[in-house]
Scaffold this motif. Structure first.
Motif, PDB file in Angstrom:
ATOM      1  N   HIS A   5       0.500  -1.257   0.070  1.00  0.00           N
ATOM      2  CA  HIS A   5      -0.138   0.149  -0.463  1.00  0.00           C
ATOM      3  C   HIS A   5       0.759   1.659   0.318  1.00  0.00           C
ATOM      4  O   HIS A   5       1.381   1.000   0.764  1.00  0.00           O
ATOM      5  CB  HIS A   5      -0.019   0.267   1.239  1.00  0.00           C
ATOM      6  N   THR A   6       0.371   2.544  -1.468  1.00  0.00           N
ATOM      7  CA  THR A   6       1.026   3.163  -0.284  1.00  0.00           C
ATOM      8  C   THR A   6       0.324   4.535  -0.739  1.00  0.00           C
ATOM      9  O   THR A   6      -0.666   4.017  -0.723  1.00  0.00           O
ATOM     10  CB  THR A   6       1.737   4.024  -2.223  1.00  0.00           C
ATOM     11  N   ARG A  37       6.473   8.463  11.364  1.00  0.00           N
ATOM     12  CA  ARG A  37       7.556   8.601  10.169  1.00  0.00           C
ATOM     13  C   ARG A  37       6.778   8.289   8.610  1.00  0.00           C
ATOM     14  O   ARG A  37       7.164   8.813   7.576  1.00  0.00           O
ATOM     15  CB  ARG A  37       7.925   6.794  10.042  1.00  0.00           C
ATOM     16  N   ARG A  38       5.968   7.166   8.654  1.00  0.00           N
ATOM     17  CA  ARG A  38       5.222   7.641   7.596  1.00  0.00           C
ATOM     18  C   ARG A  38       4.715   8.648   7.340  1.00  0.00           C
ATOM     19  O   ARG A  38       4.607   9.293   5.862  1.00  0.00           O
ATOM     20  CB  ARG A  38       3.691   6.569   7.737  1.00  0.00           C
ATOM     21  N   CYS A  39       3.833   9.799   7.522  1.00  0.00           N
ATOM     22  CA  CYS A  39       3.451  11.064   8.257  1.00  0.00           C
ATOM     23  C   CYS A  39       4.655  12.258   7.288  1.00  0.00           C
ATOM     24  O   CYS A  39       4.537  12.798   6.319  1.00  0.00           O
ATOM     25  CB  CYS A  39       2.762  11.549   9.312  1.00  0.00           C
ATOM     26  N   LYS A  51       4.449  -0.612   5.584  1.00  0.00           N
ATOM     27  CA  LYS A  51       5.201  -2.240   5.672  1.00  0.00           C
ATOM     28  C   LYS A  51       4.370  -2.975   5.666  1.00  0.00           C
ATOM     29  O   LYS A  51       4.570  -4.426   5.618  1.00  0.00           O
ATOM     30  CB  LYS A  51       5.913  -1.467   7.217  1.00  0.00           C
ATOM     31  N   THR A  52       2.653  -2.832   6.541  1.00  0.00           N
ATOM     32  CA  THR A  52       1.533  -3.772   7.162  1.00  0.00           C
ATOM     33  C   THR A  52       0.638  -3.193   7.068  1.00  0.00           C
ATOM     34  O   THR A  52       0.165  -1.900   6.953  1.00  0.00           O
ATOM     35  CB  THR A  52       2.293  -4.115   7.957  1.00  0.00           C
ATOM     36  N   GLU A  53      -0.481  -4.142   6.550  1.00  0.00           N
ATOM     37  CA  GLU A  53      -1.613  -3.245   5.903  1.00  0.00           C
ATOM     38  C   GLU A  53      -2.509  -3.185   7.282  1.00  0.00           C
ATOM     39  O   GLU A  53      -2.855  -1.512   7.454  1.00  0.00           O
ATOM     40  CB  GLU A  53      -2.778  -4.639   6.226  1.00  0.00           C
ATOM     41  N   LEU A  54      -2.221  -3.251   8.593  1.00  0.00           N
ATOM     42  CA  LEU A  54      -2.755  -2.786   9.922  1.00  0.00           C
ATOM     43  C   LEU A  54      -1.673  -1.170  10.078  1.00  0.00           C
ATOM     44  O   LEU A  54      -2.994   0.098   9.890  1.00  0.00           O
ATOM     45  CB  LEU A  54      -2.272  -3.010  11.273  1.00  0.00           C
ATOM     46  N   ASP A  55      -0.719  -0.333   8.844  1.00  0.00           N
ATOM     47  CA  ASP A  55       0.112   0.758   9.201  1.00  0.00           C
ATOM     48  C   ASP A  55      -0.790   1.389   7.765  1.00  0.00           C
ATOM     49  O   ASP A  55      -1.152   2.739   8.311  1.00  0.00           O
ATOM     50  CB  ASP A  55       1.785   0.579   9.120  1.00  0.00           C
ATOM     51  N   TYR A  56      -1.126   0.907   7.134  1.00  0.00           N
ATOM     52  CA  TYR A  56      -1.898   1.551   6.209  1.00  0.00           C
ATOM     53  C   TYR A  56      -3.234   1.934   7.185  1.00  0.00           C
ATOM     54  O   TYR A  56      -3.754   3.262   6.745  1.00  0.00           O
ATOM     55  CB  TYR A  56      -1.893   0.194   5.222  1.00  0.00           C
ATOM     56  N   GLN A  57      -3.726   1.147   7.216  1.00  0.00           N
ATOM     57  CA  GLN A  57      -5.462   1.400   7.841  1.00  0.00           C
ATOM     58  C   GLN A  57      -5.547   2.220   8.511  1.00  0.00           C
ATOM     59  O   GLN A  57      -5.968   3.395   9.200  1.00  0.00           O
ATOM     60  CB  GLN A  57      -6.242   0.265   8.583  1.00  0.00           C
ATOM     61  N   SER A  58      -4.281   2.083   9.225  1.00  0.00           N
ATOM     62  CA  SER A  58      -4.269   3.722  11.108  1.00  0.00           C
ATOM     63  C   SER A  58      -3.723   4.581   9.988  1.00  0.00           C
ATOM     64  O   SER A  58      -4.648   5.764  10.518  1.00  0.00           O
ATOM     65  CB  SER A  58      -2.900   3.462  11.842  1.00  0.00           C
TER      66      SER A  58
END
Length: 176
Positions: A5-6, A37-39, A51-58
């Motif tokens: 996911h991007t 970090r993603r922000c 890195k994970t689906e959970l990180d993407y959804q969050s």
């Protein structure tokens, strides 16, 4: 097969209220968190990969709460575009992509009956339906240009194809 996911900035959406809220709330996050970090990566590089689906959804849930997130123009409703790509057992995948922009000079002589905005929207939606990454008014990274495959849709469009509807474009993209 897992998914990558991007999130990338959509420069067509001038969501000043959203970006003001995004930056303000970034200071409230725990600096060592994955969300922070993603922000920060999105702000620095205009794109981030989860890195994970959970990180993407969050991340997606977090940014969708800010004022102005869904108030952009019809052709760029959101300030952040989310994409999902297949990951072949953890190996980076070559990206198939198109580039497209809104500058009428880049389109050459247009048939008088042709609506440029409608053509752009039709092509972007068809490419997206065919799981082809769209770089709209921006260029892909050097890595993507070096390892990816750019589809030359414009050559097709210059023929009578500009009369195609979204269905024909989607089928054409899928065949590439």
């Amino acid at each position: 097969m897992t998914k990558i996911h991007t999130a990338r900035v959509d420069f067509e959406n001038n969501a000043e209220q959203f970006w003001d809220a995004f930056r303000k709330n970034l200071t409230l996050l725990t600096q060592s968190s994955e969300l922070c970090r993603r922000c920060n990566e999105l702000l620095a590089d205009d794109v981030t990969t989860f890195k994970t689906e959970l990180d993407y959804q969050s991340f997606r849930a977090y940014v969708s709460e800010f004022v102005g997130f869904d108030s952009g123009p019809a052709h760029a409703k959101f300030p952040i575009v989310f994409s999902e790509l297949d990951d072949d057992e953890g190996e980076p995948q070559r990206q198939t992509y198109i580039t497209i922009n809104d500058d009428p000079d880049d389109w050459g002589a247009m048939p008088p009956e042709c609506d440029l905005d409608a053509e752009i929207t039709k092509i972007i939606n068809a490419a997206d339906d065919a799981k082809i990454v769209v770089y709209h008014n921006c260029q892909p990274s050097q890595e993507v240009r070096d390892t990816g495959t750019e589809i030359d849709w414009f050559t097709e469009w210059c023929y009578p194809v500009h009369e195609w509807d979204a269905y024909h474009w989607t089928n054409w993209f899928r065949a590439q």
